[in-house]
Enzyme design. Structure first.
Site, PDB file in Angstrom:
ATOM      1  N   ARG A 154      10.410  -5.425  -9.935  1.00  0.00           N
ATOM      2  CA  ARG A 154      10.231  -4.599  -8.732  1.00  0.00           C
ATOM      3  C   ARG A 154      10.906  -4.075  -8.662  1.00  0.00           C
ATOM      4  NH1 ARG A 154      14.567  -6.939  -4.949  1.00  0.00           N
ATOM      5  NH2 ARG A 154      15.395  -9.066  -6.688  1.00  0.00           N
ATOM      6  N   TYR A 205      -5.980   1.016  12.964  1.00  0.00           N
ATOM      7  CA  TYR A 205      -6.439  -0.603  12.061  1.00  0.00           C
ATOM      8  C   TYR A 205      -5.746  -1.082  12.779  1.00  0.00           C
ATOM      9  CZ  TYR A 205      -6.548  -3.331   8.373  1.00  0.00           C
ATOM     10  OH  TYR A 205      -7.077  -4.790   7.998  1.00  0.00           O
ATOM     11  N   ASP A 246      -1.530   7.358   7.958  1.00  0.00           N
ATOM     12  CA  ASP A 246      -2.323   6.696   7.630  1.00  0.00           C
ATOM     13  C   ASP A 246      -3.902   7.358   7.198  1.00  0.00           C
ATOM     14  OD1 ASP A 246      -3.775   5.087   6.387  1.00  0.00           O
ATOM     15  OD2 ASP A 246      -2.858   3.052   7.547  1.00  0.00           O
ATOM     16  N   LYS A 256      -9.166   0.268  -1.027  1.00  0.00           N
ATOM     17  CA  LYS A 256      -9.822   1.331  -0.130  1.00  0.00           C
ATOM     18  C   LYS A 256     -11.070   2.528  -1.636  1.00  0.00           C
ATOM     19  CE  LYS A 256      -9.650  -1.033   3.252  1.00  0.00           C
ATOM     20  NZ  LYS A 256      -8.764  -1.513   3.688  1.00  0.00           N
TER      21      LYS A 256
HETATM   22  C1  LIG Z   1      -6.689   2.768   8.036  1.00  0.00           C
HETATM   23  C2  LIG Z   1      -6.059   1.327   7.690  1.00  0.00           C
HETATM   24  N1  LIG Z   1      -4.857   1.125   6.321  1.00  0.00           N
HETATM   25  C3  LIG Z   1      -3.994   0.184   6.110  1.00  0.00           C
HETATM   26  C4  LIG Z   1      -4.884  -0.761   5.801  1.00  0.00           C
HETATM   27  C5  LIG Z   1      -4.406  -2.370   5.604  1.00  0.00           C
HETATM   28  O1  LIG Z   1      -4.884  -2.180   4.209  1.00  0.00           O
HETATM   29  P1  LIG Z   1      -4.495  -3.472   3.175  1.00  0.00           P
HETATM   30  O2  LIG Z   1      -5.528  -4.008   3.511  1.00  0.00           O
HETATM   31  O3  LIG Z   1      -4.719  -2.493   1.328  1.00  0.00           O
HETATM   32  O4  LIG Z   1      -3.148  -4.436   3.418  1.00  0.00           O
HETATM   33  C6  LIG Z   1      -6.734  -0.778   6.345  1.00  0.00           C
HETATM   34  C7  LIG Z   1      -6.789  -1.940   6.047  1.00  0.00           C
HETATM   35  O5  LIG Z   1      -8.502  -2.153   6.029  1.00  0.00           O
HETATM   36  C8  LIG Z   1      -6.951   0.346   7.052  1.00  0.00           C
HETATM   37  O6  LIG Z   1      -7.966   0.141   6.842  1.00  0.00           O
END
Ligand SMILES: Cc1ncc(COP(=O)(O)O)c(C=O)c1O
Length: 360
Positions: A38, A91, A158, A183
């Site tokens: 961890r 998101y 992000d 992704k």
């Molecule tokens: C821009 C963005 N940030 C964060 C996330 C969250 O990621 P996760 O689904 O791996 O938790 C996503 C998920 O689609 C995303 O598109």
């Protein structure tokens, strides 16, 4: 003669064994060598080193999901901060997180088009969360403008939709960069993971240690392996997205197409700065979205992005279903908007499928 494995071993150990009491005590103080998974793990660390290189960052901390990475970056950055300002076009899961968790400071929103003015109005030491490019109409925020307007802010970006191949936000003023590694980084639809990169990551690491949102070593290995082909994949995905969006723009049944490579896109002029290419996601408007979805055979109906298979989804009905119709309209999301996340199939085969689905 010595040799080493060509790929990092998957170290499944939850705990590490020491030769003597002094070394064990030292590892608690100095966080090295490994003590407990961890805290740190060799396979996860191998991934973190690769991501840090890609970002041009001093370090990286990997998490069990993109959401855990966003959460940790926000928790770490807002400790002692006077304000958190968040780009409205983010998101949906991050929207939900902002309403779900308790933050140590007031939270405000701003639209990407007003980002620089909003940043200038913030108190010293505020935290700003940006997403670049946006989902689903692929807008590009003026990161350098935001940095200049708020020199003391902690800026988190992000950059999931860009991948580190097309954007290295740390070089344009960001303090922390976050990815859903689920992704493009992993790239094969077979792992959920997240990463935070930057230079001062002690607080981010501590959040991971305390909350325990660690990445499993076997999953870390799959992301590491995905990185081996990242550049090849995203370049091809971008080339296919450029070709399909340019052809769709000429199609009589398509009323709008959104990809930064198109001269008609409002942020076309930003390409070459914080974002070197639009990437593998684009969206387009049709009068009969469900009929088009149901006729496609080479596109899979699914909401994710960044993997080997081309995915298509309705924005209003699926990816932004939890956003009110007014907010959808404000974000440029019409009822007929379809979002495509290009995979690695042959571009001409995808085009033939799209053309057939549009002309029936
Ligand atoms: C821009 C963005 N940030 C964060 C996330 C969250 O990621 P996760 O689904 O791996 O938790 C996503 C998920 O689609 C995303 O598109």
């Amino acid at each position: 003669m010595t040799s080493r494995p060509a790929v990092p071993p998957v170290v499944l150990a939850s705990t590490f064994v020491f030769e003597d009491a002094e070394s064990m005590a030292r590892s608690v103080q100095e966080r090295t060598p490994h003590l407990y998974s961890r805290w740190s793990n060799p396979t996860v660390e191998a991934l973190e080193a690769e991501v840090a290189k890609l970002e041009g960052a001093e370090g990286c901390v990997a998490f069990g999901s993109g959401m855990a990475a966003v959460h940790a970056a926000l928790l770490a950055a807002t400790e002692g901060a006077p304000a958190l300002a968040v780009q409205r076009e983010i998101y949906g899961g991050t929207h939900e997180l902002l309403g779900f968790a308790t933050w140590p400071c007031p939270v405000s929103r701003f639209s990407l088009v007003d980002a620089v003015d909003a940043a200038a109005a913030l108190p010293e030491g505020a935290v700003i969360l940006l997403e670049l490019p946006t989902n689903p109409i692929v807008r590009v925020v003026d990161l350098e403008g935001v940095r200049a307007a708020a020199p003391t802010a902690t800026i988190i970006v992000d950059a999931t939709f860009a991948s580190p191949v097309f954007s290295r936000p740390l070089e344009h003023g960001a303090d922390l960069v976050v990815h859903s590694a689920t992704k493009y980084l992993a790239g094969h639809h077979d792992v959920v993971a997240g990463v935070v990169s930057g230079s001062d990551l002690d607080a981010v690491w501590r959040v991971r240690k305390v909350l325990g949102a660690v990445l499993d070593p076997a999953a870390a290995y799959r992301v590491w392996r995905g990185l081996r082909t990242l550049k090849l994949r995203v370049r091809q995905q971008n080339a296919t997205a450029e070709l399909l969006s340019a052809r769709l723009e000429e199609h009589p049944r398509v009323t709008a197409v959104h990809h930064p490579s198109l001269p008609s896109h409002p942020d076309h002029g930003r390409l070459g700065g914080v974002l070197s290419a639009g990437g593998g996601v684009f969206s387009f408007d049709v009068p009969d979205p469900s009929a088009v979805l149901n006729r496609l055979t080479r596109f899979e109906l699914a909401p994710s992005l960044g993997g080997t298979n081309t995915l298509i989804t309705s924005a209003a009905g699926v990816t932004h279903a939890n956003v009110s119709p007014e907010e959808q309209a404000e974000a440029g999301i019409s009822q007929g908007l379809l979002r495509v996340a290009v995979g690695l199939e042959d571009a001409e085969e995808l085009w033939a499928d799209l053309e057939a689905a549009l002309s029936q």
